[in-house]
Enzyme design. Structure first.
Site, PDB file in Angstrom:
ATOM      1  N   THR A  49      -5.861  -9.199  -1.655  1.00 23.85           N
ATOM      2  CA  THR A  49      -5.541  -7.635  -1.756  1.00 23.85           C
ATOM      3  C   THR A  49      -6.882  -7.071  -1.410  1.00 23.85           C
ATOM      4  OG1 THR A  49      -6.323  -7.317  -4.092  1.00 23.85           O
ATOM      5  CG2 THR A  49      -4.060  -8.136  -3.460  1.00 23.85           C
ATOM      6  N   CYS A  50      -7.091  -5.675  -1.729  1.00 19.35           N
ATOM      7  CA  CYS A  50      -8.328  -5.071  -1.222  1.00 19.35           C
ATOM      8  C   CYS A  50      -9.335  -5.215  -2.123  1.00 19.35           C
ATOM      9  CB  CYS A  50      -8.110  -3.574  -1.138  1.00 19.35           C
ATOM     10  SG  CYS A  50      -7.298  -2.827  -2.520  1.00 19.35           S
ATOM     11  N   SER A 109      -6.142  -5.117 -12.603  1.00 22.05           N
ATOM     12  CA  SER A 109      -6.109  -4.384 -11.445  1.00 22.05           C
ATOM     13  C   SER A 109      -7.102  -3.336 -11.566  1.00 22.05           C
ATOM     14  CB  SER A 109      -4.836  -3.539 -11.130  1.00 22.05           C
ATOM     15  OG  SER A 109      -4.016  -4.680 -10.487  1.00 22.05           O
ATOM     16  N   GLN A 120       2.410  -8.127  -3.171  1.00 27.16           N
ATOM     17  CA  GLN A 120       1.325  -9.122  -2.538  1.00 27.16           C
ATOM     18  C   GLN A 120       1.684 -10.531  -2.894  1.00 27.16           C
ATOM     19  OE1 GLN A 120      -1.219  -8.680  -0.504  1.00 27.16           O
ATOM     20  NE2 GLN A 120      -1.073  -6.123  -0.564  1.00 27.16           N
ATOM     21  N   ALA A 190     -12.565   5.350  -3.233  1.00 25.15           N
ATOM     22  CA  ALA A 190     -11.439   5.892  -2.419  1.00 25.15           C
ATOM     23  C   ALA A 190     -10.213   4.603  -2.777  1.00 25.15           C
ATOM     24  CB  ALA A 190     -11.629   6.046  -1.017  1.00 25.15           C
ATOM     25  N   GLY A 191     -10.423   4.032  -3.668  1.00 27.76           N
ATOM     26  CA  GLY A 191      -9.272   2.787  -3.967  1.00 27.76           C
ATOM     27  C   GLY A 191      -8.078   3.316  -4.754  1.00 27.76           C
ATOM     28  N   ALA A 192      -7.221   2.572  -5.410  1.00 26.89           N
ATOM     29  CA  ALA A 192      -6.325   3.074  -5.859  1.00 26.89           C
ATOM     30  C   ALA A 192      -6.581   3.883  -7.304  1.00 26.89           C
ATOM     31  CB  ALA A 192      -5.371   1.866  -6.295  1.00 26.89           C
TER      32      ALA A 192
END
Length: 444
Positions: A49-50, A109, A120, A190-192
């Protein structure tokens, strides 16, 4: 064989390393091929994942498996293993199962409780099947993890945990600044989690500026909330202009250090500044809290604010779900490991009965009906004799250390077991976790 996971995430690795480690489906398949080429690795899958890249593998040798995965990731990232080692973590046996279940639930997370990770996991399961490696231990593990994640989201309101943390930060801001509507907010990242923060701040009536090392991502998020984008090179000026700063970048090291914040405060005398650090590891140097006019709150402080609320109850409930599911999974593996022993015991009993019936037929002349009745009687006697020990050994196997009872059966009856149960280490042994650098010194 036993489970091992080696990976890196926002908790352990620098952002630039995570970006270099990002795997598309083709790269993930190549990584799996490289890992399974090692004679100590039976099967593997990649979760990418990112915020994380993890390789899960069923291995026959701990050190050989760690080396194979570490070298594959080292080649992919382009860093020598001795430089990458401290950023890689290793979980083994029960600790590996627990880690995957926590990931599936969104507990690991950046945006706590986010459900995108389930997608995912589904992708990893599809890739496992597409490669022809489905149906094995990792297939079962992935399917169980998906079920655990779905259970966490259906039985609790964990999805709201991330938003609740931002709400708690806004409540802190109102205590320091008064009403926040019409004030300015700076979101770093700028992520989740940053997207969730920006959306929540905008809904509270604040003007939002998004600062990120990748301008395109900052612009997309800023546009989504009607805000403005900025680069990290303008961080000091943006901090000086903001009333509230929320940071969640996933970087290793402080994005906002004392020097930057102290300099920004000089441009805003007598105006308090609320800084909410939602990152793990921390984005904001804890010493910022000592600066006059700066009010710093981190995840621990926000968690304390939420203590006793429904969110705290949900987090506890999800952790309990994970603990229960890890124990159940480990017990199921122990029972599965006993099954070949039970099969071997019953096969041996059938062989003895068949041999004796043939011997009897050679010595005593019996008609077909009598022979069938004697055969049924002998088989019933054997079944009754075996019923209690075979049922009991399965029950005992569910408990930690239960594999010893199956071993005793194999020794007592001199059984030859076909399968992986005879003494192979399984989840339920001493769980191991740590970095690759630490792991290479262990001998599980």
């Amino acid at each position: 064989m036993t489970l091992m996971v080696v990976g890196l995430s926002h908790r352990t690795a620098a952002l630039e390393v995570l970006e270099r480690a990002s795997l598309d489906p083709a790269a993930a398949a190549s990584t799996v091929s490289a890992v399974t080429a090692c004679p100590h690795v039976e099967e593997a899958f990649v979760l990418s994942t990112c915020n994380r890249v993890e390789v899960y593998a069923e291995v026959t040798r701990f050190h050989g498996g760690v080396a194979a995965v570490g070298e594959a990731l080292s080649r992919r990232i382009g860093l020598p293993l001795d430089e990458l080692g401290d950023q890689l973590y290793v979980h083994y046996e029960d600790a590996g199962v627990e880690h995957l279940f926590r990931v599936a639930c969104g507990l690991d997370s950046m945006a706590v409780g986010e459900a995108q990770i389930l997608g995912q996991l589904r992708s990893a399961l599809r890739e496992l099947h597409a490669s022809g490696r489905g149906g094995g231990a990792l297939d079962r593990l992935l399917q169980t993890a998906l079920r655990v994640g779905k259970r966490a989201h259906s039985e609790t309101s964990l999805d709201a945990a991330g938003a609740s943390l931002v709400d708690a930060a806004i409540a802190r801001a109102e205590a320091v600044l008064g009403p926040v509507a019409g004030r300015s907010a700076l979101v770093v990242g700028a992520g989740a989690m940053s997207a969730l923060a920006a959306t929540t701040l905008a809904r509270a009536g604040m003007g939002v500026v998004v600062a990120n090392r990748t301008p395109e991502r900052a612009e997309r998020l800023a546009a989504a909330v009607g805000g403005r984008a900025a680069g990290l090179d303008a961080l000091r000026a943006e901090v000086a202009a903001a009333d509230v700063v929320v940071s969640c970048t996933g970087a290793v090291g402080h994005v906002l250090d004392v020097a930057v914040v102290a300099s920004a405060l000089l441009d805003r005398p007598h105006r308090p500044l609320l800084l909410a650090d939602l990152a793990l590891p921390r984005d904001v140097d804890p010493d910022v809290a000592t600066l006059p006019g700066a009010h710093l709150v981190d995840l621990e402080g926000l968690g304390a604010d939420l203590a006793g609320t429904a969110v705290a109850d949900d987090l506890r409930a999800v952790r309990t779900i994970v603990t229960e599911e890890v124990a159940a999974y480990a017990a199921s593996l122990r029972v599965a490991d006993v099954a070949p022993t039970v099969v071997a015991l019953r096969a041996q009993a059938r062989h003895v009965v068949d041999t004796e019936m043939r011997r009897l037929a050679g010595r005593v002349e019996l008609d077909d009906a009598t022979r069938a009745e004697v055969d049924r009687a002998v088989h019933r006697i054997v079944e009754k004799l075996l019923h209690t020990p075979t049922v009991r050994v399965k029950e005992l196997a569910e408990e930690p250390g239960g594999a010893g009872y199956a071993a005793a059966l194999r020794a007592l009856f001199d059984l030859e077991v076909v399968g992986g149960a005879a003494g192979a280490p399984r989840a339920g042994g001493a769980p191991l976790s740590g970095s690759v650098a630490e792991a290479v010194g262990r001998t599980p």
